[in-house]
Enzyme design. Structure first.
Site, PDB file in Angstrom:
ATOM      1  NE  ARG A 198       0.501 -14.887 -13.458  1.00 36.63           N
ATOM      2  CZ  ARG A 198       0.627 -15.886 -14.320  1.00 36.63           C
ATOM      3  NH1 ARG A 198      -0.356 -16.200 -15.135  1.00 36.63           N
ATOM      4  NH2 ARG A 198       1.739 -16.587 -14.378  1.00 36.63           N
ATOM      5  CE1 TYR A 232     -13.584  -6.409   6.002  1.00 39.52           C
ATOM      6  CE2 TYR A 232     -12.210  -8.056   4.935  1.00 39.52           C
ATOM      7  CZ  TYR A 232     -13.208  -7.110   4.869  1.00 39.52           C
ATOM      8  OH  TYR A 232     -13.832  -6.862   3.667  1.00 39.52           O
ATOM      9  CG  ASP A 264      -6.406  -5.578   8.011  1.00 40.36           C
ATOM     10  OD1 ASP A 264      -6.209  -4.392   7.669  1.00 40.36           O
ATOM     11  OD2 ASP A 264      -7.364  -6.260   7.592  1.00 40.36           O
ATOM     12  CE  LYS A 296     -12.548  -1.247   2.822  1.00 37.99           C
ATOM     13  NZ  LYS A 296     -12.171  -2.249   3.800  1.00 37.99           N
TER      14      LYS A 296
HETATM   15  C1  LIG Z   1     -12.192  -3.676   3.589  1.00 36.87           C
HETATM   16  C2  LIG Z   1     -11.215  -4.334   4.466  1.00 36.87           C
HETATM   17  C3  LIG Z   1     -10.458  -5.399   4.006  1.00 36.87           C
HETATM   18  C4  LIG Z   1     -10.650  -6.014   2.651  1.00 36.87           C
HETATM   19  O1  LIG Z   1     -10.401  -5.140   1.610  1.00 36.87           O
HETATM   20  P1  LIG Z   1     -11.069  -5.385   0.167  1.00 36.87           P
HETATM   21  O2  LIG Z   1     -10.256  -4.539  -0.725  1.00 36.87           O
HETATM   22  O3  LIG Z   1     -12.499  -4.988   0.307  1.00 36.87           O
HETATM   23  O4  LIG Z   1     -10.926  -6.845  -0.144  1.00 36.87           O
HETATM   24  C5  LIG Z   1      -9.527  -5.943   4.864  1.00 36.87           C
HETATM   25  N1  LIG Z   1      -9.355  -5.471   6.101  1.00 36.87           N
HETATM   26  C6  LIG Z   1     -10.068  -4.447   6.573  1.00 36.87           C
HETATM   27  C7  LIG Z   1      -9.829  -3.974   7.962  1.00 36.87           C
HETATM   28  C8  LIG Z   1     -11.028  -3.852   5.778  1.00 36.87           C
HETATM   29  O5  LIG Z   1     -11.765  -2.858   6.264  1.00 36.87           O
END
Ligand SMILES: *Cc1c(COP(=O)(O)O)cnc(C)c1O
Length: 394
Positions: free
Chosen positions: A54, A107, A180, A205
């Site tokens: 972990r 988000y 973010d 992403k």
């Molecule tokens: C998709 C996304 C997230 C979350 O990511 P996951 O891997 O799907 O949990 C957070 N912030 C933004 C801007 C996103 O587009």
């Protein structure tokens, strides 16, 4: 070294792995120690050495080294999803009785986390207009404010905050700046360089880039790294080694992919802006974007995600348009090689500002297909929208 070179070489140590170019993927829970000395030495540094599955394996450390180097961070912390990265980052700064300032274009699941779980733990969240001035932000800071959470641009409506100005105010008041940075990636927005303390990425992403893994990563300045790392460990968050491998593998080509996403998205955005069915296009790189000047000042590129608003149209016509698209899939997790389109309802996900749009809003992720084919697909979609063609089956 330039970014393209760093993308190829960051986090690599072939000499440590029999000369092989990429790190091994160890599947591990238990780590065996040969002696009491070895056990005690490992326990002295459980977060970096090989100690327990972990706590990390070689592929995780390679990924973290590469991501931190790309953004000029002291260290990176890997999590099992982007949302987990946001959760860890917020939990590392908030405690009962504290106050968070969160951008209104955040988000959706981040808002749910703040209004649900964190509120239940006695953490208060206040949302603010993403285009707020530094002076107006300063007036919102209280003695118990712990964090300023930014998302520039927001991933639905693409407002861009003045990150350096807002960060400077937060810093003066000892408030941590979290951002973010998923949309821009470390390649197109230097979050740390613009004043951010903790830069969060849904690596799901563009890092992974192929829609086949969930992964998050948090880049930290030195002052914040230990607390973020300990928070992730305390919560038991860890990502699977295969998924981390996909993130590291994706990173090597992320620069090339982003260059293409950027070019195709700009071309598609400009084409959409000329269509009579489209009321407005929301793309930060276009001169008609309200914060275009900030985009030009602070960003070195745009990714493949933007939105456009249609003229008013009935739902059945919109359905005919999107249901019949051959190349654009309908789904949430953008950043992969494939194009997506998604009707969105931003008005439901804000409280400090009002979202005004004449007709339906669509978010597009422009993939790596030939942009002429994407335009042809949308052109046929607009014919269906206008009722001029029968809906073609997928
Ligand atoms: C998709 C996304 C997230 C979350 O990511 P996951 O891997 O799907 O949990 C957070 N912030 C933004 C801007 C996103 O587009």
């Amino acid at each position: 070294m330039k970014t393209a070179t760093r993308l190829v070489h960051a986090g690599r140590d072939p000499a440590a792995q029999h000369g092989m170019v990429n790190p091994p993927v160890y599947h591990a829970s238990t780590v065996l120690f040969e002696s009491l000395d070895a056990l005690e030495n490992a326990a002295a540094n459980p977060f970096r050495g090989i100690y327990y599955g972990r706590n990390g394996t070689p592929v995780q450390f390679a990924f973290e080294d590469a991501v931190a180097e790309l953004e000029g961070a002291h260290g990176a912390v890997t999590t099992c999803s982007g949302l987990a990265a946001i959760t860890v980052a917020l939990m590392s700064v908030a405690e009962s009785g504290t106050h968070l300032l969160v951008t209104d274009n955040v988000y959706g699941p981040t808002r749910k986390l703040c209004d649900g779980l964190l509120a239940g733990f006695g953490v208060e969240t206040e949302y603010f207009d993403p285009t707020l001035s530094a002076e107006a932000l300063e007036a919102l800071i209280r003695p118990e404010t712990r964090a300023l959470f930014l998302e520039a641009p927001g991933s639905l409506t693409f407002e861009i905050a003045d990150v350096p100005a807002l960060s400077a105010v937060a810093r003066r008041h000892g408030v941590a700046v979290l951002a973010d940075n998923t949309w821009a990636t470390p390649l197109y927005f230097d979050a740390i360089g613009h004043g951010v303390d903790i830069s969060i990425h849904a690596a799901t992403k563009y890092f992974v880039g192929h829609a086949d893994a969930m992964l998050g990563v948090i880049n930290c300045r030195e002052a914040h790294y230990p607390r973020v790392k300990k928070t992730a460990a305390a919560m038991g968050y860890c990502a699977g080694p295969d998924d981390i491998y996909l993130g590291l593998r994706g990173l090597r080509t992320m620069g090339q992919r982003l260059t293409q996403h950027d070019a195709s998205a700009r071309r598609l955005a400009d084409w959409l802006a000329d269509r009579p069915e489209v009321a407005r296009v929301i793309h930060p790189a276009r001169a008609d974007h309200p914060q275009h000047a900030l985009f030009m000042r602070d960003f070195s590129g745009a990714s493949g995600l933007f939105a456009f608003v249609l003229e008013p149209v009935e739902r059945a016509r919109l359905a005919a348009m999107v249901d019949g698209l051959a190349l654009f899939g309908m789904g949430f997790s953008w950043g992969g090689y494939e194009s997506l389109i998604l009707p969105i309802n931003p008005e439901r996900m804000r409280s400090a500002t009002v979202w005004e749009a004449s007709g339906p809003t669509l978010r597009v992720h422009v993939g790596l297909e030939d942009v002429d084919d994407l335009i042809a697909d949308l052109e046929a979609g607009f014919e269906r929208l206008a009722g001029r063609a029968s809906q073609t089956a997928r």
